[in-house]
Design a protein around this motif. Structure first.
Motif, PDB file in Angstrom:
ATOM      1  N   LEU A 319      74.210  44.462  15.537  1.00 37.08           N
ATOM      2  CA  LEU A 319      73.579  44.076  16.802  1.00 37.08           C
ATOM      3  C   LEU A 319      73.491  45.221  17.804  1.00 37.08           C
ATOM      4  O   LEU A 319      72.858  45.073  18.847  1.00 37.08           O
ATOM      5  N   VAL A 320      74.088  46.350  17.493  1.00 36.73           N
ATOM      6  CA  VAL A 320      74.069  47.486  18.419  1.00 36.73           C
ATOM      7  C   VAL A 320      72.643  47.968  18.721  1.00 36.73           C
ATOM      8  O   VAL A 320      72.333  48.304  19.872  1.00 36.73           O
ATOM      9  N   PRO A 321      71.696  48.010  17.733  1.00 35.80           N
ATOM     10  CA  PRO A 321      70.334  48.469  18.050  1.00 35.80           C
ATOM     11  C   PRO A 321      69.600  47.631  19.090  1.00 35.80           C
ATOM     12  O   PRO A 321      68.572  48.070  19.613  1.00 35.80           O
ATOM     13  N   SER A 322      70.105  46.445  19.421  1.00 33.17           N
ATOM     14  CA  SER A 322      69.480  45.641  20.478  1.00 33.17           C
ATOM     15  C   SER A 322      69.535  46.370  21.817  1.00 33.17           C
ATOM     16  O   SER A 322      68.806  46.021  22.745  1.00 33.17           O
ATOM     17  N   LEU A 323      70.383  47.377  21.902  1.00 32.10           N
ATOM     18  CA  LEU A 323      70.482  48.215  23.097  1.00 32.10           C
ATOM     19  C   LEU A 323      69.133  48.834  23.455  1.00 32.10           C
ATOM     20  O   LEU A 323      68.846  49.102  24.622  1.00 32.10           O
ATOM     21  N   LEU A 324      68.256  49.022  22.454  1.00 35.14           N
ATOM     22  CA  LEU A 324      66.959  49.661  22.665  1.00 35.14           C
ATOM     23  C   LEU A 324      65.882  48.675  23.105  1.00 35.14           C
ATOM     24  O   LEU A 324      64.745  49.081  23.348  1.00 35.14           O
ATOM     25  N   GLY A 325      66.214  47.399  23.194  1.00 36.61           N
ATOM     26  CA  GLY A 325      65.233  46.396  23.621  1.00 36.61           C
ATOM     27  C   GLY A 325      64.117  46.180  22.629  1.00 36.61           C
ATOM     28  O   GLY A 325      62.943  46.190  23.018  1.00 36.61           O
ATOM     29  N   PRO A 326      64.399  45.952  21.336  1.00 40.83           N
ATOM     30  CA  PRO A 326      63.347  45.761  20.345  1.00 40.83           C
ATOM     31  C   PRO A 326      62.639  44.429  20.542  1.00 40.83           C
ATOM     32  O   PRO A 326      63.141  43.541  21.248  1.00 40.83           O
ATOM     33  N   PRO A 327      61.474  44.224  19.908  1.00 42.72           N
ATOM     34  CA  PRO A 327      60.781  42.932  19.999  1.00 42.72           C
ATOM     35  C   PRO A 327      61.583  41.821  19.336  1.00 42.72           C
ATOM     36  O   PRO A 327      62.528  42.080  18.574  1.00 42.72           O
ATOM     37  N   ALA A 328      61.174  40.591  19.620  1.00 43.78           N
ATOM     38  CA  ALA A 328      61.943  39.426  19.160  1.00 43.78           C
ATOM     39  C   ALA A 328      62.087  39.387  17.645  1.00 43.78           C
ATOM     40  O   ALA A 328      63.118  38.940  17.121  1.00 43.78           O
ATOM     41  N   GLU A 329      61.059  39.837  16.913  1.00 45.22           N
ATOM     42  CA  GLU A 329      61.133  39.808  15.454  1.00 45.22           C
ATOM     43  C   GLU A 329      62.259  40.711  14.948  1.00 45.22           C
ATOM     44  O   GLU A 329      62.985  40.343  14.012  1.00 45.22           O
ATOM     45  N   ILE A 330      62.409  41.880  15.563  1.00 44.02           N
ATOM     46  CA  ILE A 330      63.483  42.793  15.163  1.00 44.02           C
ATOM     47  C   ILE A 330      64.842  42.237  15.578  1.00 44.02           C
ATOM     48  O   ILE A 330      65.834  42.342  14.838  1.00 44.02           O
ATOM     49  N   VAL A 331      64.892  41.636  16.763  1.00 46.38           N
ATOM     50  CA  VAL A 331      66.138  41.015  17.209  1.00 46.38           C
ATOM     51  C   VAL A 331      66.575  39.946  16.214  1.00 46.38           C
ATOM     52  O   VAL A 331      67.746  39.883  15.810  1.00 46.38           O
ATOM     53  N   ALA A 332      65.627  39.098  15.804  1.00 49.70           N
ATOM     54  CA  ALA A 332      65.949  38.040  14.837  1.00 49.70           C
ATOM     55  C   ALA A 332      66.433  38.628  13.523  1.00 49.70           C
ATOM     56  O   ALA A 332      67.362  38.095  12.888  1.00 49.70           O
ATOM     57  N   LEU A 333      65.819  39.732  13.079  1.00 51.55           N
ATOM     58  CA  LEU A 333      66.256  40.383  11.841  1.00 51.55           C
ATOM     59  C   LEU A 333      67.682  40.897  11.974  1.00 51.55           C
ATOM     60  O   LEU A 333      68.508  40.724  11.065  1.00 51.55           O
ATOM     61  N   LEU A 334      67.996  41.535  13.114  1.00 48.92           N
ATOM     62  CA  LEU A 334      69.349  42.033  13.337  1.00 48.92           C
ATOM     63  C   LEU A 334      70.365  40.888  13.358  1.00 48.92           C
ATOM     64  O   LEU A 334      71.457  40.990  12.774  1.00 48.92           O
ATOM     65  N   VAL A 335      69.992  39.804  14.023  1.00 47.41           N
ATOM     66  CA  VAL A 335      70.884  38.639  14.094  1.00 47.41           C
ATOM     67  C   VAL A 335      71.086  38.044  12.701  1.00 47.41           C
ATOM     68  O   VAL A 335      72.194  37.632  12.327  1.00 47.41           O
ATOM     69  N   MET A 336      70.023  37.992  11.899  1.00 44.42           N
ATOM     70  CA  MET A 336      70.132  37.442  10.551  1.00 44.42           C
ATOM     71  C   MET A 336      71.049  38.306   9.682  1.00 44.42           C
ATOM     72  O   MET A 336      71.884  37.787   8.937  1.00 44.42           O
ATOM     73  N   LEU A 337      70.919  39.643   9.774  1.00 46.38           N
ATOM     74  CA  LEU A 337      71.793  40.525   9.006  1.00 46.38           C
ATOM     75  C   LEU A 337      73.253  40.336   9.422  1.00 46.38           C
ATOM     76  O   LEU A 337      74.152  40.306   8.568  1.00 46.38           O
ATOM     77  N   SER A 338      73.468  40.188  10.723  1.00 41.48           N
ATOM     78  CA  SER A 338      74.824  39.905  11.199  1.00 41.48           C
ATOM     79  C   SER A 338      75.324  38.581  10.633  1.00 41.48           C
ATOM     80  O   SER A 338      76.481  38.460  10.214  1.00 41.48           O
ATOM     81  N   GLY A 339      74.451  37.580  10.586  1.00 41.63           N
ATOM     82  CA  GLY A 339      74.825  36.278  10.040  1.00 41.63           C
ATOM     83  C   GLY A 339      75.127  36.329   8.553  1.00 41.63           C
ATOM     84  O   GLY A 339      76.024  35.625   8.071  1.00 41.63           O
ATOM     85  N   VAL A 340      74.391  37.153   7.807  1.00 46.76           N
ATOM     86  CA  VAL A 340      74.656  37.299   6.371  1.00 46.76           C
ATOM     87  C   VAL A 340      76.085  37.777   6.140  1.00 46.76           C
ATOM     88  O   VAL A 340      76.813  37.243   5.284  1.00 46.76           O
TER      89      VAL A 340
END
Length: 459
Positions: A319-340
C-alpha cells in the motif's frame, strides 16, 4: 469421548494422525463442520445485510449523516466488553451459547421491523443485539478445532475466513440494493430469518458436549477474563501472533474504511465515484479469498509456518505506492495484492494460535483476539479519517503504510523460532490438571501461559 480436551473424538481423530494433504472434501465430509460452516455463513450474510440496511433506514428516518454513521459504527462498541462476554463461552457449552445468542439476536432484530421506531431506540436495539457477537464468535472459534482436528484446522480456518470476506461483499451489495430499491425492512427480515436458521443448524447439526470449565473451576468473571489476557500476552508464541494480527489489521483496514473519501478524491462524477468506491472496498476481500484458498491449499503447512515473518511485511508494503496518488484502478490493485497476502498469512497464524491454546481457555483467548481486531479496525479508521480531513488522503495512507511496513519489519526480526511454537502446541495438548477437588476458585492458568521466554534465534 477422548479424555484429552484438545483432541476431538470420531473422524477428526483419524485426521490428527494423517500426514497427507488435506482437501476441501476432507473438511466438508464432517457433518458437524458442515452445520457449523453453514450456520456461520448465514449469520454473516444476515449481519452484513442488516448493517447496510440499517444505515439507510436510520438516514431515511433522521436525515442525518452522523446518525447513519453511528448506526454503522455502533457494531464495534460491544467489543469493548468482548473479552468479558467471551469468557461466558468457557463457562457454558459452546453449542448452548451459540443457540441462545442466535435466538436473542433474532428477537432483537425483529423489533427493528416495527414501523416508526424512534432512532434512539433503534440504536439501543443494535447495541444490545451486538452484545451477542463476542460470546458466539468465541464459542465458534473454540469449537472448530474440536470438530475438525489438528490436520484439518488450517484449511477449515482459511475456508471460513475467505467465505466471510465473500459474505461481506455480497451482504453489503445486496443489503444496500434492497434498502435503496425496495425497503430496508426486507433486508432486516432476512436477517431475522438467518438467525433462526443458524440456531436450527446448530441445534440439529452439532452434538452436545459438556462445558470445558467445571463449576468448581469458576472464579469471578472478571478474573477469568484477566486470565485470558495473561494467557495471550504472557506466552511468547501467543503474544507474537496477537501482535502481528493486530498490527496487520491496523494497517490493512484503512483503504476499506476510507474508500468513499478516496473515490471522491479522483472524480466528481457520482456514478464513477460509486464504482471506484465499490472497487476499492471489494478489492481487499477479493484478494483475501484468492490468497486464502490458493496459499493454504497448495503450500505445505511447514512451509506456511516458515514464511509467516516474511509475509507479514508485505500487506502494508503493497500500500506504500498510494503515496503517489494513483488512480482508483491502481489503488484497487494494490489493495487486492495486500488482501492476497493477508489471506495467505492470517489463517496460518490463526491455526497456530488455536493449537497453542489449552481447550479450557480457548473462548477467553479468542475473546481477547476478536476484541483486539475489532477495536484496532475502529481506531485505525478513526485516526486516519481524522488525519485525512486535514491532509491529502493518499499522503495519509502512504505514510500510514510506511509506518506499518517498518513495524512489521521489527516484528519479523523478533519473530520466535519454530521450536517456541512447537513447544507451545505440545504443552497445550497435554492433559490439563484437574481442579475439581480443590473447590471453587481453584482454577489456574495452564503452564503454557507462564513459560519463561528464552531468547532464541529465528530459524
Amino acid at each position: 469421548m477422548s479424555n484429552d480436551p484438545a483432541r476431538p473424538s470420531g473422524p477428526a481423530d483419524e485426521v490428527t494422525q494423517s500426514k497427507g494433504t488435506v482437501t476441501f472434501r476432507d473438511i466438508f465430509a464432517l457433518p458437524e463442520y458442515r452445520a457449523l460452516y453453514l450456520s456461520t455463513v448465514v449469520n454473516w450474510v444476515g449481519d452484513y445485510l442488516s448493517r447496510a440496511a440499517v444505515t439507510v433506514l436510520v438516514y431515511h428516518q433522521s436525515e442525518s449523516v452522523l446518525l447513519s454513521a453511528v448506526s454503522f459504527a455502533i457494531g464495534y462498541l460491544p467489543w469493548f466488553f468482548g473479552p468479558v462476554l467471551a469468557a461466558l463461552a468457557d463457562r457454558y457449552p459452546y453449542r448452548r451459547i451459540m443457540i441462545v445468542s442466535d435466538l436473542c439476536r433474532m428477537v432483537l432484530i425483529a423489533l427493528l421491523l416495527i414501523p416508526g421506531l424512534p432512532v434512539p431506540v433503534m440504536l439501543l436495539v443494535l447495541l444490545l443485539a451486538g452484545l451477542g457477537a463476542p460470546p458466539t464468535q468465541a464459542a465458534r472459534s473454540a469449537l472448530l478445532p474440536v470438530i475438525v482436528g489438528r490436520e484439518r484446522l488450517a484449511l477449515a480456518l482459511a475456508t471460513n475466513q475467505t467465505t466471510g470476506q465473500a459474505a461481506q461483499v455480497f451482504g453489503y451489495l445486496v443489503g444496500a440494493t434492497l434498502a435503496v430499491a425496495l425497503t430496508p425492512r426486507i433486508a432486516l427480515g432476512i436477517d431475522v430469518a438467518t438467525f433462526a436458521l443458524s440456531a436450527l443448524l446448530i441445534a440439529f447439526g452439532v452434538r452436545r458436549r459438556p462445558t470445558v470449565q467445571a463449576p468448581s473451576q469458576r472464579t469471578h468473571l472478571l478474573q477469568e477474563t484477566a486470565e485470558g489476557f495473561r494467557l495471550v500476552f504472557g506466552h511468547p508464541a501467543l503474544r507474537s501472533i496477537a501482535i502481528v494480527v493486530f498490527t496487520a489489521t491496523v494497517f490493512a483496514i484503512v483503504p476499506e474504511g476510507l474508500a468513499a473519501a478516496w473515490a471522491a478524491e479522483g472524480t466528481r462524477d457520482p456514478a464513477t465515484r460509486g464504482l471506484d468506491q465499490g472497487m476499492i472496498m471489494a478489492a481487499g476481500p477479493l484478494g483475501f479469498v484468492i490468497g486464502g484458498i490458493l496459499f493454504n491449499r497448495l503450500v505445505p503447512a511447514a512451509e506456511r509456518a516458515r514464511l509467516i515473518p516474511y509475509l507479514a511485511v508485505l500487506p502494508p508494503l503493497f500500500l506504500v505506492p498510494s503515496l503517489l496518488g494513483p488512480p482508483a484502478e491502481i489503488v484497487a490493485l494494490l489493495v487486492m495484492l495486500s488482501g492476497v497476502v493477508q489471506g495467505a498469512l492470517l489463517p496460518t497464524l490463526n491455526a497456530t494460535f488455536v493449537l497453542a491454546l489449552p481447550q479450557s481457555f480457548r473462548a477467553r483467548a479468542f475473546g481477547v483476539m476478536n476484541s483486539g481486531v475489532q477495536l484496532s479496525q475502529f481506531g485505525a479508521v478513526m485516526i486516519t479519517g481524522t488525519l485525512a480531513d486535514h491532509f491529502w488522503l493518499p499522503l495519509v495512507v502512504g505514510l500510514w503504510s510506511i509506518g506499518g511496513t517498518l513495524a512489521m519489519v521489527v516484528l519479523a526480526i523478533s519473530w520466535p523460532s519454530q521450536q517456541t511454537f512447537t513447544e507451545a502446541v505440545e504443552a497445550a495438548n497435554r492433559p490439563e490438571p484437574a481442579h475439581q477437588a480443590d473447590g471453587p476458585g481453584s482454577a489456574r492458568l495452564p503452564t503454557t501461559s507462564v513459560t519463561p521466554e528464552r531468547p532464541q534465534p529465528r530459524r
